[in-house]
Structure formats: structure tokens, C-alpha cells
Scaffold this active site. Structure first.
Site, short mmCIF file in Angstrom:
data_model
loop_
_atom_site.label_atom_id
_atom_site.label_comp_id
_atom_site.label_asym_id
_atom_site.label_seq_id
_atom_site.Cartn_x
_atom_site.Cartn_y
_atom_site.Cartn_z
N GLU A 282 4.84 3.71 -5.91
CA GLU A 282 3.84 3.64 -5.24
C GLU A 282 3.91 2.31 -4.49
O GLU A 282 4.43 2.20 -3.10
CB GLU A 282 2.33 3.38 -5.91
CG GLU A 282 1.20 2.80 -4.85
CD GLU A 282 0.01 2.45 -5.16
OE1 GLU A 282 -0.76 2.13 -5.06
OE2 GLU A 282 0.02 2.67 -6.70
N GLU B 232 -5.49 3.72 1.44
CA GLU B 232 -5.18 4.85 0.22
C GLU B 232 -4.58 6.11 1.18
O GLU B 232 -4.87 6.93 1.36
CB GLU B 232 -5.84 5.43 -0.98
CG GLU B 232 -6.00 3.69 -1.40
CD GLU B 232 -6.08 3.83 -2.44
OE1 GLU B 232 -4.54 4.39 -2.92
OE2 GLU B 232 -6.22 3.09 -3.72
#
Length: 263
Positions: A25, A143
């Protein structure tokens, strides 16, 4: 003075964030943060970053950097994850609470990403997150899809520049709406490059999608009962003229609208 936006790439260094098949990530968030920041900078926004390389910062440090810089907005980039791979999909934006300018920006970003094919999971309140609670300015956490969902990764990778432009358009559209709705007495002039003006939103949307397909960071401004398609907004007239020239070379009719700026 232009808006100052603090761009935060989530995680970093010894904190990889979510991991899926070797994908981390922290890498996706940094790549996206830099791409969005570049588009904003080219459109007259003063952009600063919490990090531009692979280093670790606590959430408290990230908030402190933004507060010290006296930024007007804080935008943090992340990828979501779920207990099982391909269990969930979609984009969501997180805010401290459902109010104010941060909510408008979160909704605009979420909607723009939905246009690219992401499932829209909506805007959610997360008052417990440090970067949303400790920042003194409106803050949004993006996100950008689930890192352990193959379809979301396909969109993220194959349409990466479109993803960055969609987020930037959501941000720029929010800033521009605020400028128009909350004018202040100021000697600053805001040069807005217009490419179309329509009574029907659908016609404006068609032009918007066409411009974005060609790499122009377009967004829609609702003003005087019309939907105005704009590509860039600048404090420097020379930069506005350069954008107008690029649009004309691409075959579009354009004009520059000078208006007072509240930022």
C-alpha cells in the site's frame, strides 16, 4: 494567495500498510499522491507533501507537518484491504464528520472515481483516525480501491492517470465552487479557462469526459444557472494562456474568464 494543500501518502518506510501478492500500500499511495499533486500544481494550487520518498512517519507527525505548514486542506491517500482477497471492492472517502467543506470534497472525489468504474462505497465518518482528528484544516482520506481485489487493481493500474485526474478534478471543482460561492474583496485575479457552457448537465458531462480522455484536468462549475466546463484555474495569466493554447490546438473553442479570487 492560492490554496495550499498538504498531500499525504499513507504509510511508508517500515510500515508497508496493506500487502497483497507482494504489492504494498505504501508504494501505491505514494505514486498516487505524487501524480495528484503534480496535476494540482499545474493548475495553480500550492502543493506540499508529508513525504515524497519511502520513509516512516507516525500519523501524529503527518498531522503536525500539515498544521505547521498552515495548509488549507489535508488529503491522505491509501488503498483499502479486507480479510479475504476479492471479498470487497470499491472506493470510499473518509472524513472526521459529515459536515463542511471536507464533506463536499470527499463526495466530489468519490463520485469522480465512480465514473471510472470503481464501485462507490460512499463517504464515511472516522473521528478516531489521527490524521482526520489532529489536523487543524479540513481533511479527507481517500481509499483508492481495495489492494487485495483484482478488479480494483486492474482499474488502478490500467487507468492510473485517469484515477489521478479524477481525484484532482474533484479537488479543483470543490475549490472553485468555494471561490464562487464565497467571494471576498481582494485584488487577486483568478483566470479560469472555459471550454463550454450548457443548460443541461448531461451535455457538460459529455464534454468533461471527452477532455479527460485527452488528458486535460477538466471539471464542472455550476454558475449563473449554467454548467460551465473548465480546464484549469490560474493566478498567473501566462499559465492560463498556455492552457487555452493547448486546448485550441486540440480543436476546442475556449476563452479566459477573469474573476476575483478568495484564495
Amino acid at each position: 494567495m492560492a490554496y495550499k494543500i498538504m498531500i499525504d501518502a499513507g504509510h511508508g518506510g517500515s510500515d508497508p500498510g496493506a500487502v497483497y501478492d507482494g504489492r504494498q500500500e505504501k508504494d501505491d499511495s505514494l505514486r498516487l499522491a505524487l501524480a495528484v499533486g503534480d496535476i494540482l500544481s499545474r493548475n495553480g494550487v500550492d502543493v506540499e507533501y508529508t513525504r515524497t520518498e519511502d520513509i516512516y512517519q507516525t500519523p501524529f507527525e503527518k498531522a503536525k507537518i500539515a498544521n505547521k505548514a498552515d495548509a488549507d486542506f489535508f488529503i491522505s491517500f491509501h488503498r483499502n484491504s479486507s480479510p479475504d482477497s476479492n471479498q470487497y471492492s470499491g472506493v470510499e472517502t473518509l472524513v472526521y464528520d459529515q459536515s463542511g467543506r471536507k464533506l463536499d470534497m470527499a463526495q466530489n472525489i468519490n463520485g469522480a472515481l465512480g465514473e471510472l468504474g470503481f464501485r462507490e462505497l460512499g463517504v464515511k465518518s472516522r473521528p478516531g483516525l489521527v490524521v482526520l482528528r489532529r489536523t487543524k484544516m479540513p481533511a479527507v482520506l481517500v481509499e483508492a480501491g481495495f489492494i487485495n481485489n483484482d478488479e480494483d487493481n486492474e482499474i488502478f493500474d490500467s487507468q492510473f492517470q485517469d484515477v489521478a485526474q479524477a481525484i484532482a478534478s474533484g479537488i479543483l471543482g470543490t475549490l472553485n465552487e468555494e471561490t464562487v460561492e464565497n467571494p471576498q474583496n481582494s485584488k487577486d485575479i483568478f483566470y479560469r479557462v472555459q471550454t463550454g457552457s450548457f443548460r443541461e448537465r448531461a451535455n457538460a458531462d459529455n464534454l468533461l469526459y471527452e477532455l479527460e480522455d485527452q488528458g486535460f484536468p477538466a471539471f464542472i462549475l455550476r454558475e449563473d444557472g449554467l454548467y460551465k466546463v473548465q480546464v484549469g484555474a490560474f493566478k498567473n495569466l501566462e499559465n492560463a494562456v498556455k492552457m487555452e493554447r493547448a486546448l485550441r490546438n486540440a480543436g476546442y473553442s475556449t476563452w479566459i474568464d477573469a474573476a476575483p479570487a478568495s484564495y
